[in-house]
Design a protein around this motif. Structure first.
Motif, mmCIF file in Angstrom:
data_model
loop_
_atom_site.group_PDB
_atom_site.id
_atom_site.type_symbol
_atom_site.label_atom_id
_atom_site.label_comp_id
_atom_site.label_asym_id
_atom_site.label_seq_id
_atom_site.Cartn_x
_atom_site.Cartn_y
_atom_site.Cartn_z
ATOM 1 N N GLU A 13 16.156 17.747 -8.483
ATOM 2 C CA GLU A 13 15.662 18.229 -9.653
ATOM 3 C C GLU A 13 14.543 17.833 -9.867
ATOM 4 O O GLU A 13 14.307 16.473 -9.994
ATOM 5 C CB GLU A 13 16.826 18.592 -10.857
ATOM 6 N N ALA A 14 13.465 18.427 -10.584
ATOM 7 C CA ALA A 14 12.166 17.960 -11.185
ATOM 8 C C ALA A 14 12.605 16.904 -12.270
ATOM 9 O O ALA A 14 13.636 17.086 -13.110
ATOM 10 C CB ALA A 14 11.462 19.191 -11.919
ATOM 11 N N GLY A 15 11.800 15.807 -12.378
ATOM 12 C CA GLY A 15 12.366 14.781 -13.373
ATOM 13 C C GLY A 15 13.162 13.908 -12.809
ATOM 14 O O GLY A 15 13.230 12.716 -13.380
ATOM 15 N N GLY A 16 13.655 13.881 -11.552
ATOM 16 C CA GLY A 16 14.797 13.084 -11.125
ATOM 17 C C GLY A 16 14.043 12.087 -10.216
ATOM 18 O O GLY A 16 13.098 11.799 -9.993
ATOM 19 N N SER A 17 14.904 11.296 -9.753
ATOM 20 C CA SER A 17 14.719 10.291 -8.722
ATOM 21 C C SER A 17 15.349 10.364 -7.355
ATOM 22 O O SER A 17 16.460 11.094 -7.256
ATOM 23 C CB SER A 17 14.844 8.836 -9.138
ATOM 24 N N HIS A 18 14.733 9.999 -6.368
ATOM 25 C CA HIS A 18 15.129 9.874 -4.939
ATOM 26 C C HIS A 18 14.551 8.912 -4.055
ATOM 27 O O HIS A 18 13.538 8.553 -4.263
ATOM 28 C CB HIS A 18 15.021 11.322 -4.393
ATOM 29 N N LYS A 19 15.358 8.464 -2.979
ATOM 30 C CA LYS A 19 14.786 7.522 -2.258
ATOM 31 C C LYS A 19 14.799 7.868 -0.804
ATOM 32 O O LYS A 19 16.011 8.548 -0.152
ATOM 33 C CB LYS A 19 15.689 6.253 -2.244
ATOM 34 N N LEU A 20 14.117 7.510 -0.037
ATOM 35 C CA LEU A 20 13.835 7.662 1.358
ATOM 36 C C LEU A 20 13.700 6.624 2.283
ATOM 37 O O LEU A 20 13.330 5.496 1.894
ATOM 38 C CB LEU A 20 12.585 8.571 1.820
ATOM 39 N N SER A 21 14.218 6.756 3.574
ATOM 40 C CA SER A 21 14.149 5.603 4.442
ATOM 41 C C SER A 21 13.561 5.665 5.617
ATOM 42 O O SER A 21 13.687 6.857 6.095
ATOM 43 C CB SER A 21 15.756 4.783 4.434
ATOM 44 N N CYS A 22 13.218 4.753 6.347
ATOM 45 C CA CYS A 22 12.502 4.861 7.642
ATOM 46 C C CYS A 22 12.987 3.576 8.532
ATOM 47 O O CYS A 22 12.709 2.408 7.795
ATOM 48 C CB CYS A 22 11.379 5.018 7.639
ATOM 49 N N THR A 23 13.745 3.715 9.552
ATOM 50 C CA THR A 23 13.864 2.590 10.637
ATOM 51 C C THR A 23 12.951 2.651 11.796
ATOM 52 O O THR A 23 12.905 3.666 12.490
ATOM 53 C CB THR A 23 15.436 2.660 11.012
ATOM 54 N N ALA A 24 12.431 1.595 12.182
ATOM 55 C CA ALA A 24 11.704 1.418 13.394
ATOM 56 C C ALA A 24 12.408 0.690 14.401
ATOM 57 O O ALA A 24 13.112 -0.082 14.266
ATOM 58 C CB ALA A 24 10.362 0.595 13.079
ATOM 59 N N SER A 25 12.478 1.219 15.660
ATOM 60 C CA SER A 25 13.066 0.673 16.720
ATOM 61 C C SER A 25 12.100 0.583 17.990
ATOM 62 O O SER A 25 11.086 1.207 17.821
ATOM 63 C CB SER A 25 14.558 1.467 16.952
ATOM 64 N N GLY A 26 12.662 -0.004 19.023
ATOM 65 C CA GLY A 26 11.872 -0.230 20.167
ATOM 66 C C GLY A 26 10.891 -1.489 20.497
ATOM 67 O O GLY A 26 11.817 -2.404 20.607
ATOM 68 N N SER A 27 9.782 -1.591 19.660
ATOM 69 C CA SER A 27 9.140 -2.615 19.591
ATOM 70 C C SER A 27 8.568 -3.028 18.345
ATOM 71 O O SER A 27 7.232 -2.970 18.163
ATOM 72 C CB SER A 27 7.962 -2.874 20.764
ATOM 73 N N PRO A 28 9.393 -3.018 17.213
ATOM 74 C CA PRO A 28 9.011 -2.973 15.898
ATOM 75 C C PRO A 28 7.884 -4.275 15.767
ATOM 76 O O PRO A 28 7.257 -4.286 14.656
ATOM 77 C CB PRO A 28 9.832 -2.920 15.008
ATOM 78 N N SER A 29 7.972 -5.013 16.306
ATOM 79 C CA SER A 29 7.133 -6.589 16.008
ATOM 80 C C SER A 29 5.521 -6.238 16.312
ATOM 81 O O SER A 29 4.676 -6.803 15.998
ATOM 82 C CB SER A 29 7.429 -7.818 17.166
ATOM 83 N N TYR A 30 5.415 -4.985 17.105
ATOM 84 C CA TYR A 30 3.911 -4.419 17.196
ATOM 85 C C TYR A 30 3.161 -3.797 15.888
ATOM 86 O O TYR A 30 2.046 -3.837 15.833
ATOM 87 C CB TYR A 30 3.960 -3.283 18.094
ATOM 88 N N ILE A 31 4.184 -3.597 15.025
ATOM 89 C CA ILE A 31 4.131 -2.953 13.747
ATOM 90 C C ILE A 31 3.518 -4.037 12.602
ATOM 91 O O ILE A 31 4.260 -4.885 12.465
ATOM 92 C CB ILE A 31 5.015 -2.069 13.191
ATOM 93 N N ASN A 32 2.193 -3.560 12.051
ATOM 94 C CA ASN A 32 2.025 -4.368 10.952
ATOM 95 C C ASN A 32 2.166 -3.633 9.671
ATOM 96 O O ASN A 32 2.817 -4.203 8.614
ATOM 97 C CB ASN A 32 0.449 -4.961 10.954
ATOM 98 N N VAL A 33 1.596 -2.290 9.709
ATOM 99 C CA VAL A 33 1.660 -1.573 8.669
ATOM 100 C C VAL A 33 2.529 -0.209 8.845
ATOM 101 O O VAL A 33 2.789 0.288 9.769
ATOM 102 C CB VAL A 33 0.219 -0.914 8.393
ATOM 103 N N MET A 34 3.551 -0.124 7.767
ATOM 104 C CA MET A 34 4.252 1.126 7.735
ATOM 105 C C MET A 34 3.839 1.740 6.329
ATOM 106 O O MET A 34 3.402 1.296 5.365
ATOM 107 C CB MET A 34 6.069 0.439 7.592
ATOM 108 N N GLY A 35 4.107 3.179 6.357
ATOM 109 C CA GLY A 35 3.726 3.888 5.304
ATOM 110 C C GLY A 35 4.382 5.246 5.286
ATOM 111 O O GLY A 35 5.244 5.614 6.294
#
Length: 119
Positions: A13-35
């Motif tokens: 609903e408009a005015g409400g709150s919500h949360k998204l998640s993202c999980t990295a797998s494979g070779s996540p040490s390669y990642i510096n930036v997530m967005g």
């Protein structure tokens, strides 16, 4: 190789709150930036927020003051806390990651999760 999987999309609903998640797998040490990027119906894809491994973060103008990005490096996860949601926030939200920030997208993408905001 890095795989990104989003979760948490849904109807809000408009005015409400919500949360998204993202999980990295494979070779996540390669990642510096997530967005997060998003693409609303009839619009171009836009940057929502990003965060570096060290914690530096920035936001797109349309979500500043309403959304907050965070990450848990031990779990290889990034989150997006969305507050005061508006109908114009309706979009497919994509997790994005790579070794260097790019306003037009980094190397690895999730397949997206739909957030629908109704007034």
């Amino acid at each position: 190789q890095v795989q990104l999987v989003e979760s948490g999309g849904g109807f809000v609903e408009a005015g409400g709150s919500h949360k998204l998640s993202c999980t990295a797998s494979g070779s996540p040490s390669y990642i510096n930036v997530m967005g997060w990027f998003r693409q609303a119906p009839g619009k171009q894809r836009e940057l929502v927020a990003y965060i570096t491994r060290g914690g530096f973060q920035d936001y797109g103008d349309s979500v500043k003051g309403r959304f907050a990005i965070s990450r848990d490096n031990s779990k290889n996860m990034v989150y997006l806390d969305m507050n005061n949601l508006k109908p114009e926030d309706t979009a497919v939200y994509y997790c994005n990651a790579g070794p260097m920030m790019n306003n037009y997208g980094m190397d690895y993408w999730g397949k997206g999760t739909l957030v629908t905001v109704s007034s």
